[in-house]
Design an enzyme around this catalytic site. Structure first.
Site, PDB file in Angstrom:
ATOM      1  N   ASP A 148      59.212  43.687  38.774  1.00  0.00           N
ATOM      2  CA  ASP A 148      58.100  43.588  39.720  1.00  0.00           C
ATOM      3  C   ASP A 148      56.831  43.094  39.024  1.00  0.00           C
ATOM      4  O   ASP A 148      56.563  43.457  37.883  1.00  0.00           O
ATOM      5  CB  ASP A 148      57.863  44.986  40.323  1.00  0.00           C
ATOM      6  CG  ASP A 148      57.036  44.934  41.587  1.00  0.00           C
ATOM      7  OD1 ASP A 148      56.790  43.819  42.100  1.00  0.00           O
ATOM      8  OD2 ASP A 148      56.653  46.017  42.076  1.00  0.00           O
ATOM      9  N   GLU A 202      60.959  36.431  44.573  1.00  0.00           N
ATOM     10  CA  GLU A 202      59.816  36.753  45.431  1.00  0.00           C
ATOM     11  C   GLU A 202      58.534  36.242  44.789  1.00  0.00           C
ATOM     12  O   GLU A 202      58.369  36.317  43.567  1.00  0.00           O
ATOM     13  CB  GLU A 202      59.697  38.273  45.640  1.00  0.00           C
ATOM     14  CG  GLU A 202      58.383  38.670  46.331  1.00  0.00           C
ATOM     15  CD  GLU A 202      58.318  40.130  46.767  1.00  0.00           C
ATOM     16  OE1 GLU A 202      59.324  40.641  47.284  1.00  0.00           O
ATOM     17  OE2 GLU A 202      57.250  40.746  46.582  1.00  0.00           O
TER      18      GLU A 202
END
Ligand code: ZN
Length: 411
Positions: A148, A202
């Site tokens: 992330d 992402e």
């Protein structure tokens, strides 16, 4: 105590996990690769030898080799995906029990570099914790691992080398140089590391001060599409405030209007919106679920840390008082990394509260925020007693997680 759901066969070996004197281990008996491969100590028993193997990263790697269901996988094509970053590496079993019978695909391993630095963990540690939880619970429906908020090619490489299956590229720092800069950076990373591989990509721009306009969102999406970049999800910076550990702040009607446009762009472009700092955003969950038809990615992280603290407030009030005190002291330092707008003057003074009143601090927004962002300093000082208490009160922790995440899913 044996975790019955963990019982598994591999060739002529039987494996299971058990907890003895507060320590979890993998036990193997029988023979063959599954007996030989993990490191452990051999215990001679009348019926044959049993090998007791510590839950190390090396043994987690062995397990991933033996049992495909313990490996993280891409979640492309899954409608509702939920990031459940587990800061302590103790929450995933509880998360699994909550979602296993629901239409939710979990990203059990999800940490940012910032979280790794503040918790003193590595991506290997994070993935291993998920592997052990999956094996302990006998969970065979698949999960993902999200590197992330990665900002550099080195970070992306490190996460992929560890076996992570999702890359969240944080392009926030490129925003001041213009959207074309953002696009160029994303295309370069995609071409070097992602193209042709089963990796979920992402793009996130949520950690900027500038709200992402639908026009900017559309521009970036269109340029990425032209360059052949296949996004699985995109995280805009929405209007209002998505702060850690508390509900949405801002004009809900304005959010509703803009969110609908963002959702429309994502749908047309063939990816999902990703909602970062998605924990505790009860005011806007109904809008998010409705506008996306539950085809959406939501990331939660610190909420399981707060639930851990709620348990500690109940079962070890003395330890909780120390944690709370340190959290307030550490706040100026922690706010270098996290944007929150707490007001410590609203937090009741600790010495005015009885032990029974301590858990209520977890209901107070300013205290929640202070406790949410200071985990690095708190863990640096109290890691051992925190892990010991949560290990002892595993069932209480699981129950607290169930209530909290259940509420996120609309229970
Ligand atoms: Zn984010």
């Amino acid at each position: 105590m044996i975790f019955l759901n963990s019982l598994a066969r591999h060739g002529d070996a039987t494996l299971f996990m058990a907890k003895e004197d507060g320590v979890k281990s993998l036990y193997v008996y029988g023979s063959g690769e599954a007996y030989d491969a993990p490191d452990g100590e051999v215990i001679a028993l009348p019926g044959g030898n049993v090998k007791r193997c510590p839950l190390t990263n090396q043994n987690a790697r062995v397990l991933r080799g033996l049992f495909p269901f313990t490996r993280p996988v891409s979640h492309k094509g899954r409608a509702f995906t939920l990031g459940l970053g587990d800061r302590l590496g103790l929450a995933s079993a509880g998360h699994i029990r909550l979602i296993r019978d629901r239409d939710v695909f979990p990203v059990l391993a999800q940490q940012s570099i910032r979280e790794l630095n503040l918790t003193g963990r590595t991506y290997d540690d994070v993935l291993s914790a998920a592997v052990w939880a999956v094996f302990q619970e006998g969970y065979r429906k698949g999960y993902s691992a999200d590197g992330d908020h990665l900002k550099t090619r080195e970070e992306v490489k490190m996460a992929l080398d560890c076996g992570f299956t999702m890359i969240t590229l944080d392009c926030s720092e490129h925003i001041p140089n213009g959207l074309a800069a953002v696009v160029r950076f994303a295309v370069d990373i995609y071409n070097e590391f992602i193209r042709g591989k089963d990796i979920d990509f992402e793009l996130s721009v949520d950690e900027t001060h500038v709200t992402t306009s639908p026009e900017d969102h559309y521009f970036v999406a269109r340029e990425l599409k032209k360059a052949g970049v296949e996004l699985v999800s995109l995280a805009p910076r929405f209007c209002g405030e998505f702060q850690k550990g508390i509900d949405y702040r801002g004009d809900v009607r304005e959010f509703e209007k803009e969110f609908a446009v963002h959702a429309g762009i994502a749908k047309e472009m063939g990816y999902k919106l990703s909602i970062h700092s998605g924990s505790d955003k009860y005011a806007v969950f109904p809008i998010i679920y409705r506008e996306t038809g539950r085809n959406v990615h939501i990331k939660t992280a610190g909420t399981n840390w707060l639930e851990a603290l709620r348990v500690l407030a109940r079962v070890t009030p003395g330890l909780f008082r120390k944690i709370h005190t340190l959290a307030l002291e550490s706040l100026p330092e922690a706010k270098k990394y996290y944007h929150i707008t707490e007001d410590v003057s609203r937090i009741p003074a600790l010495d005015t509260l009885s032990d029974a009143e301590l858990p209520a601090l977890l209901e107070q927004d300013d205290a929640r925020q202070a406790l949410h962002v200071t985990y690095g300093q708190v863990l640096a000082a109290y890691k051992a007693p925190i892990y010991a208490a949560l290990g002892q009160y595993e069932d209480e922790y699981r129950a607290a997680l169930g209530l909290n995440i259940g509420r996120h899913l609309g229970d």
